[in-house]
Design an enzyme around this catalytic site. Structure first.
Site, PDB file in Angstrom:
ATOM      1  N   HIS A  31       0.856  -1.194   0.000  1.00  0.00           N
ATOM      2  CA  HIS A  31       0.000   0.000   0.000  1.00  0.00           C
ATOM      3  C   HIS A  31       0.889   1.240   0.000  1.00  0.00           C
ATOM      4  O   HIS A  31       0.969   1.978   0.979  1.00  0.00           O
ATOM      5  CB  HIS A  31      -0.913  -0.008   1.222  1.00  0.00           C
ATOM      6  CG  HIS A  31      -2.050   0.964   1.129  1.00  0.00           C
ATOM      7  ND1 HIS A  31      -3.300   0.686   1.611  1.00  0.00           N
ATOM      8  CD2 HIS A  31      -2.138   2.209   0.608  1.00  0.00           C
ATOM      9  CE1 HIS A  31      -4.107   1.714   1.413  1.00  0.00           C
ATOM     10  NE2 HIS A  31      -3.405   2.654   0.796  1.00  0.00           N
ATOM     11  N   HIS A  79       1.745   4.821  -1.648  1.00  0.00           N
ATOM     12  CA  HIS A  79       1.427   5.985  -2.470  1.00  0.00           C
ATOM     13  C   HIS A  79       2.761   6.535  -2.980  1.00  0.00           C
ATOM     14  O   HIS A  79       3.586   6.994  -2.185  1.00  0.00           O
ATOM     15  CB  HIS A  79       0.714   7.052  -1.651  1.00  0.00           C
ATOM     16  CG  HIS A  79      -0.655   6.668  -1.190  1.00  0.00           C
ATOM     17  ND1 HIS A  79      -1.802   7.219  -1.717  1.00  0.00           N
ATOM     18  CD2 HIS A  79      -1.061   5.785  -0.245  1.00  0.00           C
ATOM     19  CE1 HIS A  79      -2.859   6.694  -1.118  1.00  0.00           C
ATOM     20  NE2 HIS A  79      -2.433   5.821  -0.215  1.00  0.00           N
ATOM     21  N   HIS A 135     -10.866   2.846  -5.647  1.00  0.00           N
ATOM     22  CA  HIS A 135     -10.810   3.789  -4.525  1.00  0.00           C
ATOM     23  C   HIS A 135     -12.039   4.681  -4.550  1.00  0.00           C
ATOM     24  O   HIS A 135     -12.444   5.189  -5.594  1.00  0.00           O
ATOM     25  CB  HIS A 135      -9.543   4.634  -4.612  1.00  0.00           C
ATOM     26  CG  HIS A 135      -9.207   5.354  -3.344  1.00  0.00           C
ATOM     27  ND1 HIS A 135      -9.962   6.402  -2.848  1.00  0.00           N
ATOM     28  CD2 HIS A 135      -8.198   5.171  -2.449  1.00  0.00           C
ATOM     29  CE1 HIS A 135      -9.427   6.834  -1.721  1.00  0.00           C
ATOM     30  NE2 HIS A 135      -8.361   6.102  -1.459  1.00  0.00           N
ATOM     31  N   HIS A 139     -10.348   0.246  -1.705  1.00  0.00           N
ATOM     32  CA  HIS A 139     -10.680   1.163  -0.615  1.00  0.00           C
ATOM     33  C   HIS A 139     -12.141   1.503  -0.878  1.00  0.00           C
ATOM     34  O   HIS A 139     -12.453   2.287  -1.770  1.00  0.00           O
ATOM     35  CB  HIS A 139      -9.762   2.385  -0.696  1.00  0.00           C
ATOM     36  CG  HIS A 139     -10.148   3.531   0.183  1.00  0.00           C
ATOM     37  ND1 HIS A 139      -9.210   4.284   0.868  1.00  0.00           N
ATOM     38  CD2 HIS A 139     -11.341   4.086   0.491  1.00  0.00           C
ATOM     39  CE1 HIS A 139      -9.828   5.253   1.538  1.00  0.00           C
ATOM     40  NE2 HIS A 139     -11.132   5.140   1.321  1.00  0.00           N
ATOM     41  N   HIS A 176      -7.227  13.279   2.174  1.00  0.00           N
ATOM     42  CA  HIS A 176      -8.364  13.133   1.266  1.00  0.00           C
ATOM     43  C   HIS A 176      -8.914  14.471   0.788  1.00  0.00           C
ATOM     44  O   HIS A 176     -10.054  14.565   0.362  1.00  0.00           O
ATOM     45  CB  HIS A 176      -9.435  12.255   1.903  1.00  0.00           C
ATOM     46  CG  HIS A 176      -8.988  10.836   2.002  1.00  0.00           C
ATOM     47  ND1 HIS A 176      -8.932  10.003   0.908  1.00  0.00           N
ATOM     48  CD2 HIS A 176      -8.503  10.118   3.049  1.00  0.00           C
ATOM     49  CE1 HIS A 176      -8.462   8.833   1.279  1.00  0.00           C
ATOM     50  NE2 HIS A 176      -8.188   8.881   2.569  1.00  0.00           N
TER      51      HIS A 176
END
Length: 567
Positions: free
Chosen positions: A134, A136, A219, A246, A320
């Site tokens: 995971h 990014h 996602h 997700h 987010h």
């Protein structure tokens, strides 16, 4: 027969059968189960030692001896806790057993010759490099931080510090995929990239896989609707890649049941299953009980401490792209943070019900803390739940095998790369981490990438010896020049390999083919396949597994923490 005390033997050659070793400053104890070396015939390098011409070193040519040997290594892996010599040739593990000179020594199955480098494993614990599923890809500097913590494989997506990548592990579309594969070719770490799985047009997914996506990410920030899920899963089955999800925190496109219906009986990798990292609020944790779902955690909620909840709100707002001035954004963030499910997560790991640990790097997670957070959780669970079945206060081998599998073999199986990496086994890439027991899980003594040193603590470069202060991690030769490509691997799906992406982009990394992603189940997760019936009280958020309430207190003090980072 000459004898030596157990303490003197351990000091010279490392611990042997029956000896116990404490891991860092935790309550966890390792006990050696088997010793594959031969007493009295141990090999060790140095002045007056065994690995000398005509003694432990044979006359074999390079083709008949290993390129490197790790002597007297204490291996901690899912398959056992074993003392052995490890032979490495052409960047891969070729032997786990007894090294030496077969002309003068018995039981030798790893031949040392003039072409063999010696790596001292005495007193060290050896693990496979961590696999972080995971990641990014927000900045390339993550690679250095991760390698210095024992992570040797990155799986995820992104294109840099842009909104889409700070929120979602996605490298979207052909152009972005090609550029990131080219960028990864310069990195001294194994890499696999996720394409965007959130799209209802199957051809938009197929083209990403054919151009290098080794997996797909669904996602909620791009939309995690049942239609997109079904399309993505259908193409994944067709082209043999894994899907990570997700799911829909806001339950806009449907509730948990709508998502599981769209998934059907097909295998999928659910990220941050507890829910603080995202997913159906509040019941995404129910996915731990599905036989076709491989559940994972990200490290910010692991383990549950007195500070866990407080730090999450701000993290979530940033990651987010939320606005604290908008009430709906704040409500969205608060819906994901639940003390009760965070507490249950620790216990589910200890039961072997959550199979994988990962970071969520710079997007609510810490890229250099995958191994550390895993072992902190194991420590917390020993304090709060006592020894596991088969363990004792003085030996935690069952628990250790369960927890090490969460960041080594299980993520490798999940993403179809376990034939290349994920364990200390013959035939696999020699991505190996050596730890001093006192620093286990925190600061490696040496990290090997494809059999060559890639990062290590190093002292003053102008010092007369390598150890004078200041000592800090520095890149080694596997991080330099053409050796980077010769010791690291890019994982590609069969479709991309057949399409000639390696040649088209002039990739120089080793290439590993992703395969066997779609025929696995949770039962294939080693030491972590427990699939309980999960109940969640939607009012109190209390979680039950097979009727047992999963309740534990947060810790006020953790091992492997501040005392290791004073300097």
């Amino acid at each position: 027969m000459a004898k030596i005390s157990r303490q003197a033997y351990a000091d010279m050659f490392g611990p042997t059968v029956g000896d116990r070793v404490r891991l860092a400053d935790t309550a966890l104890m390792l006990e050696v189960e088997q010793d594959l070396t031969t007493y009295g015939e141990e090999v060790k390098f140095g002045g007056g030692k065994v690995i000398r011409d005509g003694m432990g070193q044979s006359q074999a040519l390079s083709k008949d001896c290993v390129d490197a040997v790790i002597t007297n290594a204490l291996i901690l892996d899912h398959w056992g806790i074993v003392k052995a010599d490890i032979g490495i040739k052409h960047g891969r593990i070729v032997g786990i057993g007894k090294a030496g000179n077969p002309d003068v020594q018995p039981n030798v199955d790893i031949v040392i010759g003039a072409g063999t480098e010696a790596i001292a494993g005495e007193g060290k614990i050896i693990t496979a490099g961590a696999i972080d599923t995971h990641v990014h890809f927000i900045c390339p500097q993550q690679v250095e931080e991760a390698l210095c913590a024992g992570t040797t494989t990155f799986i995820g997506g992104g294109t840099g510090p842009v909104a889409g990548s700070t929120a979602t592990t996605v490298t979207p579309g052909i152009w972005n995929m090609h550029r990131m594969l080219e960028a990864a070719d310069e990195l001294p770490i194994n890499v696999g990239l996720f394409g965007k799985g959130t799209v209802s047009n199957p051809d938009a997914i197929r083209e990403q896989i054919a151009n290098g996506a080794m997996g797909l990410k669904i996602h909620e920030d791009w939309g995690a609707t049942p239609a997109a899920i079904d399309t993505c899963m259908t193409v994944a089955d067709e082209m043999d890649v894994q899907v990570a999800i997700h799911s829909d925190t806001l339950n806009e496109g449907g509730f948990y049941e709508a998502t599981t219906k769209a998934i059907g009986d097909r295998v999928i990798h659910v990220f941050h299953t507890e829910g603080a990292g995202g997913g159906h609020a509040p019941d995404v944790i129910k996915s731990v009980g599905e036989p076709n779902i491989i559940p994972a955690s990200t490290n910010p909620t692991m383990p549950y401490t007195i500070n866990t909840v407080d730090e999450h709100l701000d993290m979530l707002m940033v990651c987010h792209h939320l606005d604290p001035a908008i009430a709906e954004d704040v409500a969205f963030a608060e819906s994901r943070i639940r003390r009760e499910t965070i507490a249950a997560e620790d216990i589910l790991h200890d039961l072997g019900a959550i199979s994988v640990m990962s970071s969520d790097s710079q997007a609510m997670g810490r890229v250099a803390e995958v191994a550390m957070r895993t072992w902190q959780c194991a420590h917390k669970m020993k304090l709060q739940r006592g020894p596991l079945e088969g363990d004792s206060e003085l030996s935690d081998n069952t628990r250790l095998k369960r927890y090490v599998a969460k960041y080594t073999i299980n993520p490798a199986i999940t993403h179809g790369i376990s034939h290349e990496v994920g364990s200390i086994e013959k035939g696999k890439l020699a991505d190996i981490v050596l730890w001093d027991p006192a620093f286990f899980g925190v600061k490696p003594a040496l990290v090997l990438k494809g059999g060559l040193a890639v990062y290590a603590p190093m002292g003053d470069i102008n010092g007369a010896i390598p150890t004078p202060q200041p000592v800090h991690y520095r890149p080694m030769y596997a991080a330099t020049g053409k050796a980077r490509a010769a010791t690291s691997m890019t994982f590609l799906p069969k479709a991309a390999i057949e399409a000639g992406i390696t040649e088209k982009l002039k990739l120089t990394h080793l290439i590993g083919e992703v395969k066997g992603c779609r025929n696995i189940r949770k039962k294939d997760m080693i030491h972590n396949s427990y699939t309980p019936v999960i109940e969640l009280d939607s009012q109190t958020y209390v979680v039950k597994a097979d009727g047992m309430a999963l309740v534990c207190e947060p810790l006020a003090e953790l091992p492997m923490a501040q005392r290791y980072f004073l300097f």
